[in-house]
Design a protein around this motif. Structure first.
Motif, PDB file in Angstrom:
ATOM      1  N   GLY A  13     -19.329  77.652  57.323  1.00  0.00           N
ATOM      2  CA  GLY A  13     -18.604  76.480  56.858  1.00  0.00           C
ATOM      3  C   GLY A  13     -19.483  75.410  56.253  1.00  0.00           C
ATOM      4  N   LYS A  14     -20.775  75.392  56.590  1.00  0.00           N
ATOM      5  CA  LYS A  14     -21.696  74.392  56.063  1.00  0.00           C
ATOM      6  C   LYS A  14     -22.921  75.005  55.398  1.00  0.00           C
ATOM      7  N   GLN A  15     -23.235  76.233  55.750  1.00  0.00           N
ATOM      8  CA  GLN A  15     -24.427  76.879  55.212  1.00  0.00           C
ATOM      9  C   GLN A  15     -24.226  78.385  55.208  1.00  0.00           C
ATOM     10  N   ILE A  16     -24.966  79.031  54.311  1.00  0.00           N
ATOM     11  CA  ILE A  16     -24.978  80.487  54.312  1.00  0.00           C
ATOM     12  C   ILE A  16     -26.269  80.939  54.980  1.00  0.00           C
ATOM     13  N   ILE A  17     -26.160  81.965  55.780  1.00  0.00           N
ATOM     14  CA  ILE A  17     -27.286  82.459  56.564  1.00  0.00           C
ATOM     15  C   ILE A  17     -27.574  83.888  56.123  1.00  0.00           C
ATOM     16  N   THR A  18     -28.767  84.112  55.612  1.00  0.00           N
ATOM     17  CA  THR A  18     -29.179  85.439  55.181  1.00  0.00           C
ATOM     18  C   THR A  18     -30.326  85.918  56.057  1.00  0.00           C
ATOM     19  N   THR A  19     -30.453  87.218  56.149  1.00  0.00           N
ATOM     20  CA  THR A  19     -31.506  87.791  56.983  1.00  0.00           C
ATOM     21  C   THR A  19     -32.889  87.575  56.387  1.00  0.00           C
ATOM     22  N   ARG A  20     -32.967  87.346  55.089  1.00  0.00           N
ATOM     23  CA  ARG A  20     -34.277  87.205  54.439  1.00  0.00           C
ATOM     24  C   ARG A  20     -34.679  85.745  54.252  1.00  0.00           C
ATOM     25  N   PHE A  21     -33.739  84.891  53.827  1.00  0.00           N
ATOM     26  CA  PHE A  21     -34.070  83.502  53.502  1.00  0.00           C
ATOM     27  C   PHE A  21     -33.669  82.523  54.597  1.00  0.00           C
ATOM     28  N   GLY A  22     -32.978  82.986  55.616  1.00  0.00           N
ATOM     29  CA  GLY A  22     -32.571  82.097  56.687  1.00  0.00           C
ATOM     30  C   GLY A  22     -31.342  81.284  56.311  1.00  0.00           C
ATOM     31  N   ALA A  23     -31.246  80.076  56.865  1.00  0.00           N
ATOM     32  CA  ALA A  23     -30.091  79.204  56.634  1.00  0.00           C
ATOM     33  C   ALA A  23     -30.309  78.379  55.367  1.00  0.00           C
ATOM     34  N   ILE A  24     -29.317  78.391  54.485  1.00  0.00           N
ATOM     35  CA  ILE A  24     -29.376  77.638  53.230  1.00  0.00           C
ATOM     36  C   ILE A  24     -28.181  76.693  53.194  1.00  0.00           C
ATOM     37  N   PRO A  25     -28.402  75.372  53.237  1.00  0.00           N
ATOM     38  CA  PRO A  25     -27.272  74.432  53.159  1.00  0.00           C
ATOM     39  C   PRO A  25     -26.577  74.527  51.803  1.00  0.00           C
ATOM     40  N   VAL A  26     -25.267  74.410  51.806  1.00  0.00           N
ATOM     41  CA  VAL A  26     -24.485  74.496  50.575  1.00  0.00           C
ATOM     42  C   VAL A  26     -23.508  73.325  50.516  1.00  0.00           C
ATOM     43  N   ILE A  27     -23.112  72.985  49.307  1.00  0.00           N
ATOM     44  CA  ILE A  27     -22.063  71.994  49.078  1.00  0.00           C
ATOM     45  C   ILE A  27     -20.753  72.756  48.938  1.00  0.00           C
ATOM     46  N   VAL A  28     -19.867  72.600  49.900  1.00  0.00           N
ATOM     47  CA  VAL A  28     -18.622  73.364  49.928  1.00  0.00           C
ATOM     48  C   VAL A  28     -17.621  72.708  48.983  1.00  0.00           C
ATOM     49  N   HIS A  29     -17.174  73.476  48.000  1.00  0.00           N
ATOM     50  CA  HIS A  29     -16.219  72.950  47.028  1.00  0.00           C
ATOM     51  C   HIS A  29     -14.856  72.719  47.655  1.00  0.00           C
ATOM     52  N   ARG A  30     -14.434  73.653  48.480  1.00  0.00           N
ATOM     53  CA  ARG A  30     -13.164  73.519  49.197  1.00  0.00           C
ATOM     54  C   ARG A  30     -13.252  74.332  50.483  1.00  0.00           C
ATOM     55  N   PRO A  31     -12.609  73.882  51.549  1.00  0.00           N
ATOM     56  CA  PRO A  31     -12.682  74.630  52.812  1.00  0.00           C
ATOM     57  C   PRO A  31     -11.952  75.963  52.720  1.00  0.00           C
ATOM     58  N   ILE A  32     -12.389  76.899  53.535  1.00  0.00           N
ATOM     59  CA  ILE A  32     -11.739  78.208  53.590  1.00  0.00           C
ATOM     60  C   ILE A  32     -10.393  78.051  54.297  1.00  0.00           C
ATOM     61  N   PRO A  33      -9.287  78.441  53.674  1.00  0.00           N
ATOM     62  CA  PRO A  33      -7.978  78.278  54.324  1.00  0.00           C
ATOM     63  C   PRO A  33      -7.869  79.122  55.587  1.00  0.00           C
ATOM     64  N   ASP A  34      -7.053  78.650  56.505  1.00  0.00           N
ATOM     65  CA  ASP A  34      -6.820  79.388  57.745  1.00  0.00           C
ATOM     66  C   ASP A  34      -6.053  80.676  57.450  1.00  0.00           C
ATOM     67  N   GLY A  35      -6.419  81.723  58.150  1.00  0.00           N
ATOM     68  CA  GLY A  35      -5.748  83.003  57.976  1.00  0.00           C
ATOM     69  C   GLY A  35      -6.346  83.883  56.902  1.00  0.00           C
ATOM     70  N   PHE A  36      -7.319  83.371  56.160  1.00  0.00           N
ATOM     71  CA  PHE A  36      -7.956  84.155  55.106  1.00  0.00           C
ATOM     72  C   PHE A  36      -9.219  84.825  55.661  1.00  0.00           C
ATOM     73  N   THR A  37      -9.493  86.015  55.176  1.00  0.00           N
ATOM     74  CA  THR A  37     -10.671  86.771  55.589  1.00  0.00           C
ATOM     75  C   THR A  37     -11.634  86.889  54.415  1.00  0.00           C
ATOM     76  N   MET A  38     -12.891  86.536  54.645  1.00  0.00           N
ATOM     77  CA  MET A  38     -13.904  86.649  53.595  1.00  0.00           C
ATOM     78  C   MET A  38     -14.366  88.096  53.486  1.00  0.00           C
ATOM     79  N   LYS A  39     -14.293  88.636  52.281  1.00  0.00           N
ATOM     80  CA  LYS A  39     -14.629  90.038  52.062  1.00  0.00           C
ATOM     81  C   LYS A  39     -16.009  90.202  51.419  1.00  0.00           C
ATOM     82  N   THR A  40     -16.225  89.542  50.283  1.00  0.00           N
ATOM     83  CA  THR A  40     -17.498  89.672  49.576  1.00  0.00           C
ATOM     84  C   THR A  40     -18.034  88.291  49.212  1.00  0.00           C
ATOM     85  N   ALA A  41     -19.319  88.248  48.905  1.00  0.00           N
ATOM     86  CA  ALA A  41     -19.977  87.017  48.462  1.00  0.00           C
ATOM     87  C   ALA A  41     -20.839  87.342  47.249  1.00  0.00           C
TER      88      ALA A  41
END
Length: 242
Positions: free
Chosen positions: A89-117
């Motif tokens: 919700g605030k950062q993306i976490i990768t196994t290689r680069f660790g935690a990367i803060p991001v500016i979220v354009h819009r929140p993920i709606p409830d009930g939605f499932t993230m499939k790909t990035a």
């Protein structure tokens, strides 16, 4: 025969990927699923070139991408136990680069499932976009409940004209920025190709093109939002312009 050759190409590519990761240490730095998706992209490109569509048209021959030309890569799993990328919700976490803060354009709606990035490099920075899945299907308005309707005709002189006579003019964002673009291109032409100053000048040109594209996108969204907000049904003329 052509389809058989394409299938053999992708099978050979997957086998080659396994051998490549065992021989070259540099390829082990990249997630395996990212390399697989790149192979899937290559497979689609070859099929578009070798196999014509229903109209008999084929795509262009795939070209080799030089280093630095591939501007996006995709992860096939997000927030999965075995996924190499996660989003809290605030950062993306990768196994290689660790935690990367991001500016979220819009929140993920409830009930939605993230499939790909998909991480994409643009002129002003890096962007990550998620593919979401929503299993609920919205209900359509029945024809008996339609109270307002409009027909639109998209043209060249005017952006669109409604059946009531209302017109939306073409904004001409590119033409308004042509003089500024010409100045930036002249400055870039005076730089030594490949130098740092040349790269900076090219980035300024890319930023201007990005600004024009965003102006067009904003105009399209606002125009469509205005129509959808005012009318229950919108009819568009189906033209096959060649």
């Amino acid at each position: 025969m052509v389809k058989f050759l394409v299938d053999q190409i992708i099978i050979f590519s997957n086998q080659h990927l396994n051998r490549q990761n065992s021989y070259f240490l540099i390829t082990r730095k990249y997630p395996y699923e990212v390399q697989q998706i790149n192979l899937q992209r290559l497979d689609k490109a070859w099929k578009r070139w070798l196999i014509p569509d229903k109209t008999g048209k084929r795509g262009g021959r795939p070209r080799f991408k030089k280093s630095g030309k591939l501007r996006s890569f995709c992860f096939s799993r997000v927030n999965h136990p075995k996924a190499v990328i996660k989003f809290d919700g605030k950062q993306i976490i990768t196994t290689r680069f660790g935690a990367i803060p991001v500016i979220v354009h819009r929140p993920i709606p409830d009930g939605f499932t993230m499939k790909t990035a998909t991480i994409t490099k643009k002129a002003d920075g890096y962007y990550v976009s998620f593919t979401l899945e929503d299993k609920s299907v919205p209900s359509l308005i029945s024809t008996e409940n339609i109270k307002t309707a409009v027909g639109i005709d998209v043209g060249l002189k005017e952006f669109l004209t409604t059946n009531t006579g209302e017109t939306v003019s073409v904004p001409s964002f590119y033409r308004k920025s042509q003089s500024n673009l010409a100045r930036k291109q002249k400055k870039a032409a005076r730089k030594e190709i490949g130098s740092n100053n040349w790269k900076k000048a090219q980035n300024r040109i890319a930023r201007l093109h990005q600004h024009i594209a965003r102006q067009r996108e904003d105009f399209h969204y606002k125009t469509a939002h205005k129509l959808v907000k005012e009318y229950d049904m919108i009819a568009v003329e189906n033209l096959n312009i060649r």
